[in-house]
Design an enzyme around this catalytic site. Structure first.
Site, PDB file in Angstrom:
ATOM      1  N   ARG A  44       0.858  -1.205   0.000  1.00  0.00           N
ATOM      2  CA  ARG A  44       0.000   0.000   0.000  1.00  0.00           C
ATOM      3  C   ARG A  44       0.886   1.245   0.000  1.00  0.00           C
ATOM      4  NH1 ARG A  44      -3.150  -3.421   3.511  1.00  0.00           N
ATOM      5  NH2 ARG A  44      -2.342  -2.447   5.419  1.00  0.00           N
ATOM      6  N   LYS A 134     -11.005  15.543   5.402  1.00  0.00           N
ATOM      7  CA  LYS A 134     -12.189  15.138   4.625  1.00  0.00           C
ATOM      8  C   LYS A 134     -13.154  14.330   5.480  1.00  0.00           C
ATOM      9  CE  LYS A 134     -13.114  11.409   1.693  1.00  0.00           C
ATOM     10  NZ  LYS A 134     -12.877  10.529   0.548  1.00  0.00           N
ATOM     11  N   LYS A 217     -16.923  19.088  -1.848  1.00  0.00           N
ATOM     12  CA  LYS A 217     -16.592  17.959  -2.740  1.00  0.00           C
ATOM     13  C   LYS A 217     -17.875  17.220  -3.087  1.00  0.00           C
ATOM     14  CE  LYS A 217     -13.817  13.743  -2.987  1.00  0.00           C
ATOM     15  NZ  LYS A 217     -12.483  13.180  -2.782  1.00  0.00           N
TER      16      LYS A 217
HETATM   17  P1  13P Z   1     -13.581   8.718  -6.343  1.00  0.00           P
HETATM   18  O1  13P Z   1     -13.047   9.851  -7.174  1.00  0.00           O
HETATM   19  O2  13P Z   1     -12.989   7.369  -6.710  1.00  0.00           O
HETATM   20  O3  13P Z   1     -15.073   8.718  -6.245  1.00  0.00           O
HETATM   21  O4  13P Z   1     -13.032   8.951  -4.874  1.00  0.00           O
HETATM   22  C1  13P Z   1     -13.114  10.200  -4.342  1.00  0.00           C
HETATM   23  C2  13P Z   1     -13.350  10.088  -2.898  1.00  0.00           C
HETATM   24  O5  13P Z   1     -12.581  10.582  -2.118  1.00  0.00           O
HETATM   25  C3  13P Z   1     -14.575   9.410  -2.430  1.00  0.00           C
HETATM   26  O6  13P Z   1     -14.760   9.654  -1.069  1.00  0.00           O
END
Ligand code: 13P
Length: 336
Positions: A44, A134, A217
């Site tokens: 990872r 986030k 987002k």
């Molecule tokens: P994806 O762009 O693969 O949807 O992932 C973004 C993300 O952080 C989802 O929580």
């Protein structure tokens, strides 16, 4: 300009976007299984470190979101991952929710958890180099969902999270993801996503969040992945802009979309069109996980020691996304 606003702009400005590399160990294991690479701590780290030391980091990636495991890891040269990310001028972010769990009272839906002990965890993440965070709320579209309960409970959690993050001196990414799963129409996606986003801002304002020091987002407005509806890039961009213009306060500096199951090319083309048609003051860019990593992961899985080759694939994708964030992408660049 406030410190938080500066951080948000540093992440999003000048054609930069975010690399979402914050897959939980369970999700990363799924991704690695899909390309037949054993999921252990070293593998990872190796894949992620390969991306974070790519050339395109400087020009295209303003921030990288990490998972708890990764922010504590060191590279083979003894640098912390955060130092590696910062060395190309990019900022370190951290996923701080602890995942989406079954919502009591509406068992097919989810509520995102992680508020308990968050104030203390945030202090630690700041010391480890994080400057933004986030939290992802997740919503399902069906004829009865998302329910008022899920819209309200997730918005409340997102706002309480955001308040604690700003208190700790970091920029919260507010991620309300309305999933692509299902056969709903793009119109349904527009209506439900609008409801979800508008409730988030109601709660954020109640919690006295400095919106200039946040990043939204969201998902783009798309038909469900099992829907027969075919809509053009122009229509997707038009609906997405309509949703954001009507529901996001103008003090928010920027919007960084998730890719949510779109292919790399779809996510790039749609973002490009959104920027061509952008009639708002928001910066519109990417915070992609799969749409930045998919091809690189596939290539890397064939020979995990081919660092340079993997970086070339990632650099191409990052460059395409960066052009799209400026409305300067063209399909013809994909084969060059
Ligand atoms: P994806 O762009 O693969 O949807 O992932 C973004 C993300 O952080 C989802 O929580």
């Amino acid at each position: 300009m406030s410190e938080l606003n500066k951080i948000a702009l540093q992440i999003l400005s000048n054609g930069k976007g975010i690399l979402a590399a914050d897959e939980s160990t369970a999700t990363m294991t799924k991704r690695l299984d899909s390309v037949k690479v054993h999921s252990d701590e070293n593998n990872r780290l190796l894949f992620r470190q390969t991306l974070f030391s790519s050339l395109s980091m400087k020009e295209c990636i303003g921030g990288v979101i990490l998972y708890d495991e990764t922010i504590r890891q060191k590279t083979s040269n003894g640098k912390t991952i955060s130092e590696l990310i910062n060395s190309s001028g990019s900022l370190t972010g951290i996923k701080v929710d602890t995942g989406a769990k079954t919502l009591a009272g509406s068992k097919e839906e989810k509520i995102t958890e992680g508020l308990d002990g968050l104030r203390e965890r945030l202090k630690e993440y700041y010391k480890l180099g994080a400057r933004f965070t986030k939290w992802r709320g997740v919503y399902l579209i069906t004829d009865k969902y998302p329910s008022k309960l899920s819209i309200s409970a997730n918005a409340h959690a997102l706002a309480r999270y955001a308040a604690l993050v700003q208190e700790a001196g970091m920029v919260p990414i507010i991620e309300p993801e309305v999933l692509m799963d299902g056969d709903h129409s793009a119109k349904d996606c527009l209506v439900k996503t609008s409801e979800v986003i508008s409730k988030c801002y109601e709660e954020l304002e109640l919690n006295k969040i400095d919106l200039k020091g946040t990043i939204l987002k969201p998902n783009m407005i798309l038909p469900g992945k099992d829907s027969k509806e075919k809509i053009s890039c122009d229509e997707i961009a038009g609906l997405t802009l309509e949703c954001l213009k009507n529901n996001v306060p103008s003090s928010v500096p920027g919007i960084a979309f998730l890719s949510g199951g779109q292919t790399e090319i779809e996510a790039t083309a749609n973002l490009n069109q959104i920027n061509i048609m952008n009639n708002t003051n928001f910066i519109m860019t990417y915070s992609y996980g799969r749409a930045l990593q998919q091809s690189a992961l596939k290539f890397w899985s064939e020979d995990i020691n081919n660092i340079i080759g993997t970086q070339k694939i990632f650099d191409h994708r990052a460059k395409m996304c960066s052009l799209a964030a400026q409305g300067k992408w063209s399909k013809s660049f994909e084969n060059s």
